[in-house]
Design a protein around this motif. Structure first.
Motif, PDB file in Angstrom:
ATOM      1  N   ILE A   1      15.852 -27.630  -7.109  1.00  0.00           N
ATOM      2  CA  ILE A   1      17.150 -27.134  -7.594  1.00  0.00           C
ATOM      3  C   ILE A   1      16.952 -26.005  -8.593  1.00  0.00           C
ATOM      4  O   ILE A   1      17.640 -24.978  -8.541  1.00  0.00           O
ATOM      5  N   ALA A   2      15.984 -26.176  -9.496  1.00  0.00           N
ATOM      6  CA  ALA A   2      15.695 -25.123 -10.476  1.00  0.00           C
ATOM      7  C   ALA A   2      15.170 -23.870  -9.780  1.00  0.00           C
ATOM      8  O   ALA A   2      15.553 -22.741 -10.115  1.00  0.00           O
ATOM      9  N   GLY A   3      14.276 -24.066  -8.801  1.00  0.00           N
ATOM     10  CA  GLY A   3      13.753 -22.924  -8.055  1.00  0.00           C
ATOM     11  C   GLY A   3      14.840 -22.208  -7.277  1.00  0.00           C
ATOM     12  O   GLY A   3      14.877 -20.967  -7.237  1.00  0.00           O
ATOM     13  N   LEU A   4      15.721 -22.980  -6.696  1.00  0.00           N
ATOM     14  CA  LEU A   4      16.866 -22.413  -5.986  1.00  0.00           C
ATOM     15  C   LEU A   4      17.709 -21.567  -6.925  1.00  0.00           C
ATOM     16  O   LEU A   4      18.117 -20.447  -6.594  1.00  0.00           O
ATOM     17  N   GLY A   5      17.968 -22.084  -8.132  1.00  0.00           N
ATOM     18  CA  GLY A   5      18.769 -21.357  -9.110  1.00  0.00           C
ATOM     19  C   GLY A   5      18.125 -20.043  -9.518  1.00  0.00           C
ATOM     20  O   GLY A   5      18.810 -19.020  -9.635  1.00  0.00           O
ATOM     21  N   LEU A   6      16.811 -20.046  -9.727  1.00  0.00           N
ATOM     22  CA  LEU A   6      16.101 -18.824 -10.119  1.00  0.00           C
ATOM     23  C   LEU A   6      16.183 -17.763  -9.026  1.00  0.00           C
ATOM     24  O   LEU A   6      16.427 -16.590  -9.300  1.00  0.00           O
ATOM     25  N   LEU A   7      15.979 -18.181  -7.792  1.00  0.00           N
ATOM     26  CA  LEU A   7      16.015 -17.227  -6.691  1.00  0.00           C
ATOM     27  C   LEU A   7      17.413 -16.667  -6.480  1.00  0.00           C
ATOM     28  O   LEU A   7      17.591 -15.475  -6.240  1.00  0.00           O
TER      29      LEU A   7
ATOM     30  N   ILE B   1       9.481 -14.404  -6.440  1.00  0.00           N
ATOM     31  CA  ILE B   1      10.299 -13.387  -7.102  1.00  0.00           C
ATOM     32  C   ILE B   1       9.587 -12.044  -7.098  1.00  0.00           C
ATOM     33  O   ILE B   1      10.184 -11.000  -6.819  1.00  0.00           O
ATOM     34  N   GLU B   2       8.294 -12.064  -7.385  1.00  0.00           N
ATOM     35  CA  GLU B   2       7.508 -10.826  -7.394  1.00  0.00           C
ATOM     36  C   GLU B   2       7.436 -10.223  -5.987  1.00  0.00           C
ATOM     37  O   GLU B   2       7.553  -9.008  -5.827  1.00  0.00           O
ATOM     38  N   TYR B   3       7.239 -11.078  -5.004  1.00  0.00           N
ATOM     39  CA  TYR B   3       7.174 -10.604  -3.616  1.00  0.00           C
ATOM     40  C   TYR B   3       8.483  -9.925  -3.217  1.00  0.00           C
ATOM     41  O   TYR B   3       8.481  -8.839  -2.631  1.00  0.00           O
ATOM     42  N   ILE B   4       9.601 -10.551  -3.542  1.00  0.00           N
ATOM     43  CA  ILE B   4      10.901  -9.999  -3.147  1.00  0.00           C
ATOM     44  C   ILE B   4      11.178  -8.689  -3.870  1.00  0.00           C
ATOM     45  O   ILE B   4      11.743  -7.745  -3.298  1.00  0.00           O
ATOM     46  N   ARG B   5      10.770  -8.606  -5.111  1.00  0.00           N
ATOM     47  CA  ARG B   5      11.018  -7.393  -5.891  1.00  0.00           C
ATOM     48  C   ARG B   5      10.143  -6.225  -5.448  1.00  0.00           C
ATOM     49  O   ARG B   5      10.587  -5.075  -5.450  1.00  0.00           O
ATOM     50  N   THR B   6       8.906  -6.504  -5.075  1.00  0.00           N
ATOM     51  CA  THR B   6       7.947  -5.419  -4.830  1.00  0.00           C
ATOM     52  C   THR B   6       7.622  -5.166  -3.363  1.00  0.00           C
ATOM     53  O   THR B   6       7.160  -4.078  -3.023  1.00  0.00           O
ATOM     54  N   ILE B   7       7.853  -6.154  -2.511  1.00  0.00           N
ATOM     55  CA  ILE B   7       7.467  -5.983  -1.106  1.00  0.00           C
ATOM     56  C   ILE B   7       8.687  -5.927  -0.195  1.00  0.00           C
ATOM     57  O   ILE B   7       8.941  -4.918   0.447  1.00  0.00           O
ATOM     58  N   ARG B   8       9.434  -7.009  -0.104  1.00  0.00           N
ATOM     59  CA  ARG B   8      10.634  -6.993   0.723  1.00  0.00           C
ATOM     60  C   ARG B   8      11.505  -8.202   0.414  1.00  0.00           C
ATOM     61  O   ARG B   8      11.017  -9.223  -0.060  1.00  0.00           O
ATOM     62  N   LYS B   9      12.783  -8.068   0.706  1.00  0.00           N
ATOM     63  CA  LYS B   9      13.708  -9.188   0.603  1.00  0.00           C
ATOM     64  C   LYS B   9      13.816  -9.836   1.974  1.00  0.00           C
ATOM     65  O   LYS B   9      14.271  -9.199   2.928  1.00  0.00           O
ATOM     66  N   PRO B  10      13.388 -11.076   2.113  1.00  0.00           N
ATOM     67  CA  PRO B  10      13.419 -11.720   3.427  1.00  0.00           C
ATOM     68  C   PRO B  10      14.841 -12.090   3.838  1.00  0.00           C
ATOM     69  O   PRO B  10      15.761 -12.119   3.022  1.00  0.00           O
ATOM     70  N   ASP B  11      14.997 -12.400   5.110  1.00  0.00           N
ATOM     71  CA  ASP B  11      16.287 -12.858   5.608  1.00  0.00           C
ATOM     72  C   ASP B  11      16.517 -14.333   5.293  1.00  0.00           C
ATOM     73  O   ASP B  11      17.650 -14.808   5.338  1.00  0.00           O
ATOM     74  N   LEU B  12      15.420 -15.045   4.987  1.00  0.00           N
ATOM     75  CA  LEU B  12      15.513 -16.459   4.651  1.00  0.00           C
ATOM     76  C   LEU B  12      14.300 -16.866   3.834  1.00  0.00           C
ATOM     77  O   LEU B  12      13.179 -16.457   4.131  1.00  0.00           O
TER      78      LEU B  12
END
Length: 215
Positions: free
Chosen positions: A61-67, A37-48
């Motif tokens: 499943i929980a991790g999937l929901g958070l992302l 989550i920190e990586y996506i917020r501060t560095i980049r949003k990946p394609d996958l």
């Protein structure tokens, strides 16, 4: 194209990242969903995002929901060393774009990742075959005779889990031609996606017919 691997096993993660980079795919890794989550917020949003289904303190499943709640529309695929049908089914129902087994060969995993990077869902063929149709319609529909020999060939390659690019290379045709053949195939067999085609027609007796009619 870029991929973020979320896994707490450094050796496995390093190997996958290296494999992706050799394919020309930008890849990075983190060891937890929180770090993802920190990586996506501060560095980049990946394609996958490729998310380990079993990490300390959180299941897939929980991790999937958070992302997905934090980044709507983010493609997330689960991957795991085991193939728990219930977990895989829940993942797909909760929006995962696919499932990768850590036992998959390089020949299989790279086309699967390319497929998901292109926005198409992916499940290994043997898992698709195990997903049952409704009891009131247990029989598979026969492949229509209107499929051309080339369409049979494309369908066979599709059943091997290959991307459009690889199908084109194997059959010696252009990628756009593969897309046109797939569009025609889907219409003739009455499905909308390659995942539905695999679920309905791969690993079935008709596969023999497909092999006989390839050119």
């Amino acid at each position: 194209m870029s991929v973020l691997v979320v896994d707490d096993h450094p050796l496995v993660t390093k190997a996958l990242v290296h494999l992706l980079e050799t394919e020309g795919i930008e890849a990075a890794s983190v060891s937890s969903v929180k770090e993802a989550i920190e990586y996506i917020r501060t560095i980049r949003k990946p394609d996958l995002v490729i998310l380990d289904a079993h990490m300390p303190g959180i299941d897939g499943i929980a991790g999937l929901g958070l992302l997905q709640s934090g980044f709507p529309g983010l493609p997330v695929a689960l991957w795991s060393g085991d193939e728990c049908q219930e977990m895989i089914q829940k993942a797909i129902e909760n929006g995962a774009i696919g499932f990768l087994s850590k036992a998959m060969s390089i020949r299989a995993i790279i086309p699967a990742i390319h497929l998901m990077l292109a926005g198409e869902p992916y499940l290994p063929v043997h898992l698709m075959a195990s997903r049952q149709e409704p009891p009131e319609n247990p029989a598979r529909r026969p492949l229509p005779p209107s499929l051309t020999p080339r369409e049979f060939a494309v369908l066979e390659e599709l059943c091997h889990g290959l991307s459009n690019k690889q199908i084109a290379r194997n059959l010696g045709i252009e990628e756009i031609t593969v897309k046109l053949h797939l569009r025609s195939i889907y219409k003739k067999i009455n499905v909308k996606t390659r995942t539905q085609a695999i679920a309905a027609y791969c690993n079935q007796p008709q596969a023999t017919t497909v092999q006989e009619k390839t050119i």
